[in-house]
Design an enzyme around this catalytic site. Structure first.
Site, PDB file in Angstrom:
ATOM      1  N   ASP A 179      58.878  -8.607  57.736  1.00 46.70           N
ATOM      2  CA  ASP A 179      59.088  -9.832  58.540  1.00 46.70           C
ATOM      3  C   ASP A 179      58.426 -11.096  57.985  1.00 46.70           C
ATOM      4  O   ASP A 179      58.661 -12.179  58.517  1.00 46.70           O
ATOM      5  CB  ASP A 179      58.590  -9.665  59.999  1.00 46.70           C
ATOM      6  CG  ASP A 179      59.373  -8.622  60.764  1.00 46.70           C
ATOM      7  OD1 ASP A 179      60.361  -8.104  60.223  1.00 46.70           O
ATOM      8  OD2 ASP A 179      58.982  -8.333  61.910  1.00 46.70           O
ATOM      9  N   ASP A 223      57.177  -0.181  69.209  1.00 45.14           N
ATOM     10  CA  ASP A 223      57.215  -1.509  68.579  1.00 45.14           C
ATOM     11  C   ASP A 223      56.249  -2.464  69.259  1.00 45.14           C
ATOM     12  O   ASP A 223      55.948  -3.530  68.703  1.00 45.14           O
ATOM     13  CB  ASP A 223      58.611  -2.124  68.721  1.00 45.14           C
ATOM     14  CG  ASP A 223      59.648  -1.355  67.944  1.00 45.14           C
ATOM     15  OD1 ASP A 223      59.367  -0.992  66.793  1.00 45.14           O
ATOM     16  OD2 ASP A 223      60.746  -1.124  68.483  1.00 45.14           O
TER      17      ASP A 223
HETATM   18  C1  BGC Z   1      52.789  -1.648  64.168  1.00 46.97           C
HETATM   19  C2  BGC Z   1      51.918  -0.871  63.218  1.00 46.97           C
HETATM   20  C3  BGC Z   1      52.486   0.523  62.984  1.00 46.97           C
HETATM   21  C4  BGC Z   1      53.934   0.439  62.580  1.00 46.97           C
HETATM   22  C5  BGC Z   1      54.567   1.804  62.432  1.00 46.97           C
HETATM   23  C6  BGC Z   1      54.214  -1.647  63.694  1.00 46.97           C
HETATM   24  O1  BGC Z   1      55.018  -2.238  64.665  1.00 46.97           O
HETATM   25  O2  BGC Z   1      52.307  -2.961  64.292  1.00 46.97           O
HETATM   26  O3  BGC Z   1      50.622  -0.773  63.755  1.00 46.97           O
HETATM   27  O4  BGC Z   1      51.734   1.185  61.999  1.00 46.97           O
HETATM   28  O5  BGC Z   1      54.672  -0.314  63.502  1.00 46.97           O
HETATM   29  O6  BGC Z   1      54.740   2.433  63.651  1.00 46.97           O
END
Ligand code: BGC
Length: 674
Positions: free
Chosen positions: A191, A412
């Site tokens: 992103d 998420d």
């Molecule tokens: C989070 C991370 C996480 C990743 C995988 C992201 O949205 O901010 O902390 O490791 O997703 O689940």
């Protein structure tokens, strides 16, 4: 003020030495030792030269910590849902370095070294192994949202820490000759650059912009110094950058940032789209054709003039733009297909016959979101294509692989405010009751009761499995369209021993063999799965006192085959938990070794609260414990205490502290706990 860019240019060169050709003997020794518990045949030779597509002909690393979550969810779900969950438990998923503490290991799992050691153990002789890693900690991270805001401020001080405490620390580990036979694939900063294309009017994105450019270039440079790292830059998804007005500037920005690196365009292997998003791979019933008086299909409200309906469109579009910007034609594309399946009962099975454009699109599209900007825990999504190298059928997309970057089942973002020390905030895009202005006032469609971003979110996982497309077990499409699927089960585990210590039973066995590779074991108590292990031992706790149980063990392989159960062994538990009798507020703790090698071992302590709970529990660590990496607790002055989230245990609750330590493993057994 000196800009971050100037600081980088003026900084002394770090990590410049290349390491090809040294220490092959050490590599062989480490690989053999770590491989031993899983019985995988591993040999190390000279590191291979760089290849065009690292996924071609390669296995991908299975993260057993994710698989364990899936297996546990499958046990809880039972029935056919449990079976479907188990069928995907050995899919490869990416390892996210989402904060500095993830490098050494923290409450969310072991560190980078432990993962890489496990990857070396999984590597089969003569078959390359891809280790999927995500670089995700830029200063001012997630500038247009809140759910994954990070720990580093968008300031020079944050940039300094990003370079030294994060990127340099990761690169130091990746550069270890022990890992030179792995193909390390890095997804670089999801992103970040896309936000600079579309959200540059947002003050927080403006503030972050120089650090994103600088940070991505720095990461690419340092990762490129490690000969066996293949970097793929995150390129958002069709519903974000597909419009020509976004796509062209995105390609230019990518060319500018990559062009500013020391190796120029050679510092990337390609781009990865759809990371953690759910835009479908294809919209099988929709083409952007003339719809008559309503205009083109792209003019429907759902597409808002964007001609890229899906990731097949977007990757093909982006590839052409990148090559026009000077990227070599050898670049490849990855698509994160972990959650873009959109199967299940709501999937349309044919093109709509409506003559109204919006109705026609809404009835024909497999993407069931209210709006393509809905990114948080979207309800109705399913697992997409299973990870797979060089998928056929999309020649214009130049696909290197389908990958599961976002481990399915990880949230998420939280659906309400949750305190945390990671910098993450509550984003109302994750609130199912919110009509978001970013979605033209539509509801977010986010699932309720979601935990913090990155945490296991079991109801989401159950939904993703239910709505998988291709469906699980559907005529050979799972796990991936393998023309010659592996149906051979691993050999039955032999030499099972079980010893009781109070109400805990320690079980060990010798490694199973397999035609592909063994990825883990299940221990069954009286025929019921009690625990899983990726090594050749495990401890089952919480059994009834003075009871005789039959213990068996099964092995599973990378293709999801499970062996028959081993010969049962009987074990009778003791009078109590083997430690001191529980007293008010007290707890019990049992230590067991889960893996060991010359000079080191991995162990765990299971702490269980007594009838009155154990607030602020403390365990006396095994004598002389010297850890390199500990998760799920804190070790200080010979005492292990809980981390913020597990320091207080409710009556009867258990928690596990894991660690990797130097020296010889102590004997399994109880530890003092109060
Ligand atoms: C989070 C991370 C996480 C990743 C995988 C992201 O949205 O901010 O902390 O490791 O997703 O689940």
């Amino acid at each position: 003020m000196r800009s971050a860019w100037e600081r980088r240019k003026g900084a002394p060169e770090r990590g410049r030495q290349r390491r090809r050709g040294r220490a092959a003997a050490t590599t062989a020794a480490v690989a053999a030792l770590v491989a031993a518990p899983l019985g995988a045949a591993t040999s190390a030779g000279a590191a291979e030269p760089r290849v065009d597509n690292p996924f071609a002909g390669a296995d991908q690393y299975v993260n057993s910590y994710w698989s364990d979550n899936v297996e546990a969810a499958a046990d809880r779900a039972g029935g056919s849902l449990g079976d479907s969950m188990r069928a995907v438990a050995n899919e490869p998923t990416s390892v996210w370095m989402d904060r500095i503490s993830a490098i050494e290991g923290n409450a969310d799992g072991p560190g980078l070294r432990a993962h890489l050691d496990a990857a070396v153990a999984q590597k089969r002789a003569g078959t390359p192994l891809v280790f999927n890693l995500v670089i995700y900690d830029l200063p001012g991270r997630d500038c247009y949202a809140l759910a994954s805001n990070g720990e580093l401020p968008a300031a020079d001080e944050g940039m300094q820490r990003y370079e030294t405490e994060y990127i340099d620390a990761i690169v130091d580990i990746l550069d270890d000759p022990a890992y030179e036979d792995l193909r390390i694939v890095a997804t670089v900063e999801p992103d970040s650059l896309p936000n600079l294309v579309t959200n540059s009017s947002e003050p927080l994105c403006q503030q972050a912009a120089p650090y994103y450019r600088e940070g991505v270039a720095y990461a690419l440079d340092r990762l490129h110094d490690v000969g066996n790292v293949y970097s793929y830059i995150d390129a958002a998804h069709a519903g974000w950058l597909g419009w020509p007005n976004n796509a062209q500037p995105a390609a230019q920005l990518f060319a500018e940032v990559v062009g500013s690196t020391e190796a120029g365009f050679d510092s990337v292997a390609g781009f990865v789209t759809n990371t953690a998003n759910s835009t479908p791979l294809t919209e099988p019933f929709l083409e952007d054709e003339n719809f008559g008086s309503g205009g083109f299909v792209r003019q429907a409200e759902f597409y808002q003039w964007n001609t890229d309906f899906d990731e097949a469109d977007w990757t093909a579009h982006l590839y052409d733009l990148l090559v026009a910007e000077g990227f070599p034609s050898s670049i490849g594309m990855l698509i994160d297909t972990s959650r873009n399946g959109w199967g299940g009962p709501d999937r349309p099975s044919a093109e709509s016959t409506s003559t109204d454009l919006n109705t026609y699109v809404d009835e024909s599209r497999v993407d069931r979101r209210n709006h393509r900007g809905a990114w948080c825990n979207p309800s109705g999504a399913g697992l997409g294509e299973r990870p797979q190298a060089t998928p056929s059928g999309y020649p214009d997309s130049h696909l290197d692989a389908f990958v599961w970057v976002k481990p399915p089942g990880e949230s998420d973002g939280a659906s309400e405010e949750i305190d945390n020390d990671q910098g993450k905030k509550f984003d109302r895009m994750c609130d199912p009751t919110f009509n978001s202005p970013k979605l033209d006032g539509l509801l977010t469609g986010a699932l309720p009761d979601a935990p913090l971003a990155g945490q296991w979110f079991e109801s989401q996982f159950a939904m993703l499995v239910t709505n998988a497309y291709p469906p699980i077990g559907d005529g050979g499409t799972d796990p991936g369209p393998d023309p010659d699927p592996d149906t051979t089960a691993p050999s039955v585990p032999q030499g099972v021993t079980a010893t009781a210590d109070g109400t805990s039973v320690s079980v060990s066995w010798s490694a199973s063999t397999d035609d592909t590779r063994v990825t883990g074991y299940s221990v069954l108590v009286d025929g019921e799965a009690a625990t899983t292990s990726s090594t050749t031992s495990a401890t089952v706790t919480g059994l009834d006192p003075k009871t005789t149980y039959e213990i068996t063990v099964t092995a599973r392989d990378a293709a999801g085959n499970t062996s028959a159960a081993s010969e049962p062994v009987s074990v009778t538990t003791g009078a109590d938990d083997g430690g001191p009798d529980p007293v008010e507020g007290a707890c019990t703790a049992v230590y067991s070794t889960t893996n060991s090698w010359s000079g080191g071992y991995q162990g765990q302590v299971v702490v269980t609260a007594g009838d009155d709970g154990a607030p602020g529990w403390a365990v006396t660590a095994p004598a002389g414990l010297s850890t390199t990496n500990l998760w799920g607790g804190v070790l200080s002055g010979g005492t292990i205490t809980g981390a913020a989230w597990n320091a207080d245990l409710a009556p009867g609750a258990s928690t596990t502290v894991g660690f990797v330590a130097n020296g010889t493993a102590p004997a399994d057994g109880p530890l003092a706990c109060d």
